[in-house]
Write a protein that holds these residues in place. Structure first.
Motif, PDB file in Angstrom:
ATOM      1  N   ALA A  12       0.846  -1.191   0.000  1.00 19.66           N
ATOM      2  CA  ALA A  12       0.000   0.000   0.000  1.00 19.66           C
ATOM      3  C   ALA A  12       0.879   1.238   0.000  1.00 19.66           C
ATOM      4  CB  ALA A  12      -0.903  -0.010   1.229  1.00 19.66           C
ATOM      5  N   VAL A  13       0.344   2.311  -0.543  1.00 20.45           N
ATOM      6  CA  VAL A  13       1.021   3.609  -0.508  1.00 20.45           C
ATOM      7  C   VAL A  13      -0.053   4.664  -0.245  1.00 20.45           C
ATOM      8  CG1 VAL A  13       0.898   4.060  -2.996  1.00 20.45           C
ATOM      9  CG2 VAL A  13       2.705   5.112  -1.652  1.00 20.45           C
ATOM     10  N   VAL A  14       0.295   5.662   0.548  1.00 22.71           N
ATOM     11  CA  VAL A  14      -0.631   6.742   0.895  1.00 22.71           C
ATOM     12  C   VAL A  14      -0.294   7.959   0.046  1.00 22.71           C
ATOM     13  CG1 VAL A  14      -1.508   8.205   2.751  1.00 22.71           C
ATOM     14  CG2 VAL A  14      -0.774   5.869   3.265  1.00 22.71           C
ATOM     15  N   ALA A  15      -1.286   8.460  -0.703  1.00 23.61           N
ATOM     16  CA  ALA A  15      -1.074   9.596  -1.608  1.00 23.61           C
ATOM     17  C   ALA A  15      -1.200  10.918  -0.865  1.00 23.61           C
ATOM     18  CB  ALA A  15      -2.054   9.536  -2.770  1.00 23.61           C
ATOM     19  N   CYS A  16      -0.412  11.070   0.168  1.00 23.89           N
ATOM     20  CA  CYS A  16      -0.356  12.318   0.936  1.00 23.89           C
ATOM     21  C   CYS A  16       1.006  12.364   1.606  1.00 23.89           C
ATOM     22  CB  CYS A  16      -1.463  12.358   1.989  1.00 23.89           C
ATOM     23  SG  CYS A  16      -1.491  13.875   2.964  1.00 23.89           S
ATOM     24  N   ASN A  17       1.619  13.510   1.602  1.00 27.62           N
ATOM     25  CA  ASN A  17       2.941  13.645   2.197  1.00 27.62           C
ATOM     26  C   ASN A  17       2.952  14.493   3.465  1.00 27.62           C
ATOM     27  OD1 ASN A  17       2.848  16.303   1.278  1.00 27.62           O
ATOM     28  ND2 ASN A  17       3.661  15.695  -0.697  1.00 27.62           N
ATOM     29  N   GLY A  18       1.794  14.984   3.857  1.00 30.39           N
ATOM     30  CA  GLY A  18       1.725  15.769   5.079  1.00 30.39           C
ATOM     31  C   GLY A  18       2.134  17.211   4.923  1.00 30.39           C
ATOM     32  N   GLY A  19       2.288  17.663   3.702  1.00 29.61           N
ATOM     33  CA  GLY A  19       2.708  19.032   3.458  1.00 29.61           C
ATOM     34  C   GLY A  19       1.710  20.077   3.913  1.00 29.61           C
ATOM     35  N   CYS A  20       0.469  19.679   4.111  1.00 33.55           N
ATOM     36  CA  CYS A  20      -0.537  20.649   4.540  1.00 33.55           C
ATOM     37  C   CYS A  20      -0.331  21.041   5.999  1.00 33.55           C
ATOM     38  CB  CYS A  20      -1.951  20.118   4.309  1.00 33.55           C
ATOM     39  SG  CYS A  20      -2.297  18.584   5.183  1.00 33.55           S
ATOM     40  N   ARG A  21       0.691  20.475   6.613  1.00 34.47           N
ATOM     41  CA  ARG A  21       1.022  20.899   7.980  1.00 34.47           C
ATOM     42  C   ARG A  21       1.378  22.378   8.017  1.00 34.47           C
ATOM     43  NH1 ARG A  21       4.996  17.855   5.910  1.00 34.47           N
ATOM     44  NH2 ARG A  21       7.058  18.748   5.748  1.00 34.47           N
ATOM     45  N   ALA A  22       1.639  22.942   6.840  1.00 29.85           N
ATOM     46  CA  ALA A  22       1.944  24.365   6.745  1.00 29.85           C
ATOM     47  C   ALA A  22       0.704  25.208   7.012  1.00 29.85           C
ATOM     48  CB  ALA A  22       2.503  24.705   5.370  1.00 29.85           C
ATOM     49  N   GLY A  23      -0.475  24.624   6.796  1.00 30.88           N
ATOM     50  CA  GLY A  23      -1.723  25.344   7.028  1.00 30.88           C
ATOM     51  C   GLY A  23      -1.943  25.591   8.507  1.00 30.88           C
ATOM     52  N   LYS A  24      -2.220  26.806   8.867  1.00 31.04           N
ATOM     53  CA  LYS A  24      -2.400  27.161  10.280  1.00 31.04           C
ATOM     54  C   LYS A  24      -3.859  27.096  10.722  1.00 31.04           C
ATOM     55  CE  LYS A  24       1.955  28.336  10.656  1.00 31.04           C
ATOM     56  NZ  LYS A  24       2.745  27.239  10.209  1.00 31.04           N
ATOM     57  N   ASP A  27      -9.153  26.926   7.216  1.00 32.44           N
ATOM     58  CA  ASP A  27      -9.309  27.530   5.894  1.00 32.44           C
ATOM     59  C   ASP A  27      -8.130  27.229   4.977  1.00 32.44           C
ATOM     60  OD1 ASP A  27     -11.674  28.621   6.782  1.00 32.44           O
ATOM     61  OD2 ASP A  27     -10.796  30.576   7.235  1.00 32.44           O
ATOM     62  N   THR A  28      -6.958  26.992   5.556  1.00 31.41           N
ATOM     63  CA  THR A  28      -5.780  26.741   4.740  1.00 31.41           C
ATOM     64  C   THR A  28      -5.340  25.278   4.815  1.00 31.41           C
ATOM     65  OG1 THR A  28      -4.301  27.395   6.532  1.00 31.41           O
ATOM     66  CG2 THR A  28      -4.934  29.109   4.948  1.00 31.41           C
ATOM     67  N   LYS A  29      -6.221  24.396   5.193  1.00 30.42           N
ATOM     68  CA  LYS A  29      -5.901  22.971   5.284  1.00 30.42           C
ATOM     69  C   LYS A  29      -6.360  22.250   4.015  1.00 30.42           C
ATOM     70  CE  LYS A  29      -5.491  19.530   8.749  1.00 30.42           C
ATOM     71  NZ  LYS A  29      -4.186  19.056   8.480  1.00 30.42           N
ATOM     72  N   CYS A  30      -5.567  21.302   3.556  1.00 33.29           N
ATOM     73  CA  CYS A  30      -5.907  20.531   2.364  1.00 33.29           C
ATOM     74  C   CYS A  30      -7.075  19.596   2.671  1.00 33.29           C
ATOM     75  CB  CYS A  30      -4.692  19.720   1.914  1.00 33.29           C
ATOM     76  SG  CYS A  30      -5.022  18.650   0.501  1.00 33.29           S
ATOM     77  N   ILE A  31      -8.134  19.701   1.906  1.00 31.85           N
ATOM     78  CA  ILE A  31      -9.299  18.844   2.128  1.00 31.85           C
ATOM     79  C   ILE A  31      -9.122  17.470   1.489  1.00 31.85           C
ATOM     80  CG2 ILE A  31     -10.920  20.769   2.339  1.00 31.85           C
ATOM     81  CD1 ILE A  31     -11.832  20.103  -0.565  1.00 31.85           C
ATOM     82  N   SER A 103      -1.380  27.214  -1.721  1.00 35.53           N
ATOM     83  CA  SER A 103      -1.795  27.932  -0.512  1.00 35.53           C
ATOM     84  C   SER A 103      -2.092  27.006   0.665  1.00 35.53           C
ATOM     85  CB  SER A 103      -3.012  28.815  -0.805  1.00 35.53           C
ATOM     86  OG  SER A 103      -4.169  28.025  -0.996  1.00 35.53           O
ATOM     87  N   VAL A 104      -2.353  25.718   0.391  1.00 37.54           N
ATOM     88  CA  VAL A 104      -2.679  24.805   1.487  1.00 37.54           C
ATOM     89  C   VAL A 104      -1.595  23.778   1.782  1.00 37.54           C
ATOM     90  CG1 VAL A 104      -5.164  25.017   1.254  1.00 37.54           C
ATOM     91  CG2 VAL A 104      -3.981  23.221   0.007  1.00 37.54           C
ATOM     92  N   CYS A 105      -0.617  23.637   0.876  1.00 38.40           N
ATOM     93  CA  CYS A 105       0.392  22.597   1.074  1.00 38.40           C
ATOM     94  C   CYS A 105       1.721  23.040   0.498  1.00 38.40           C
ATOM     95  CB  CYS A 105      -0.074  21.296   0.419  1.00 38.40           C
ATOM     96  SG  CYS A 105       1.082  19.941   0.588  1.00 38.40           S
ATOM     97  N   GLU A 106       2.762  22.874   1.277  1.00 37.30           N
ATOM     98  CA  GLU A 106       4.090  23.297   0.828  1.00 37.30           C
ATOM     99  C   GLU A 106       4.706  22.359  -0.215  1.00 37.30           C
ATOM    100  OE1 GLU A 106       6.714  21.534   4.519  1.00 37.30           O
ATOM    101  OE2 GLU A 106       5.670  23.434   4.789  1.00 37.30           O
ATOM    102  N   ARG A 150       7.867  20.844  -6.889  1.00 44.50           N
ATOM    103  CA  ARG A 150       7.219  20.910  -5.583  1.00 44.50           C
ATOM    104  C   ARG A 150       7.563  19.729  -4.676  1.00 44.50           C
ATOM    105  NH1 ARG A 150       4.919  25.040  -3.613  1.00 44.50           N
ATOM    106  NH2 ARG A 150       3.154  23.878  -2.859  1.00 44.50           N
ATOM    107  N   GLY A 151       8.215  18.703  -5.205  1.00 40.19           N
ATOM    108  CA  GLY A 151       8.550  17.533  -4.402  1.00 40.19           C
ATOM    109  C   GLY A 151       7.354  16.629  -4.138  1.00 40.19           C
TER     110      GLY A 151
END
Length: 163
Positions: A12-24, A27-31, A103-106, A150-151
């Motif tokens: 399995a692989v998860v298609a998310c890298n956690g970059g939305c941790r930049a969102g404070k 409103d700025t969190k990746c949905i 704007s939601v993920c680095e 963007r990595g």
């Protein structure tokens, strides 16, 4: 528990890298990203999935037998089964276009298409503003990962890109 993996090796692989941790704020969190609900962790009988320091599900490929249980339990539909022989994966599921994704993920995919242009095997396409790799065509050369501005495309082995 030791597991015996079947050839061809898949995990399995998860298609998310956690970059939305930049969102404070919300409103700025990746949905589209991992919400850290742990449903996949609970579903996995092989202890192959855990929640990392960023609150994102992460798969231990050496323990995963690709049973697919986590795939069906993920409420965000972020988990898929991939061939372990191909360590190049897109670790993003954000379907927003460029500026909105940034704007939601680095480290979100912004759908720029550079990966498509650079792939000599014609194995990658940008669909709904996010890169998608066709593992049947992919040569695992890693050029898409190395050149992703963007990595968002990563080498799971950490050889060509960070993990």
């Amino acid at each position: 528990m030791a597991v015996k993996k079947k050839f061809p090796y898949r995990a399995a692989v998860v298609a998310c890298n956690g970059g939305c941790r930049a969102g404070k704020t919300q409103d700025t969190k990746c949905i589209y990203g991992c919400i850290g609900c742990e449903q996949c962790v609970i579903a996995c009988k092989f202890d192959a999935i855990g929640i990392n320091d960023f609150g994102i599900a992460e798969v231990d490929e050496s323990k995963c037998i690709a049973c697919g249980k986590c795939v069906s339990y993920c409420p965000q539909n972020l988990i898929s089964i991939h061939s372990c022989s191909n360590p190049i994966v897109v670790k993003c599921s954000n379907h927003d276009k460029g500026k909105a994704a940034r704007s939601v993920c680095e480290v979100s995919c912004i759908g720029c298409g550079l990966c498509e242009k650079i792939c000599t095997a014609d194995a990658i396409r940008v669909i709904d503003s996010v890169a998608v790799i066709d593992e049947e065509k992919c040569l695992s050369c890693g050029m898409c990962a190395v050149n992703c501005p963007r990595g968002a495309i990563m080498d799971l082995r950490g050889i060509l890109t960070g993990r």
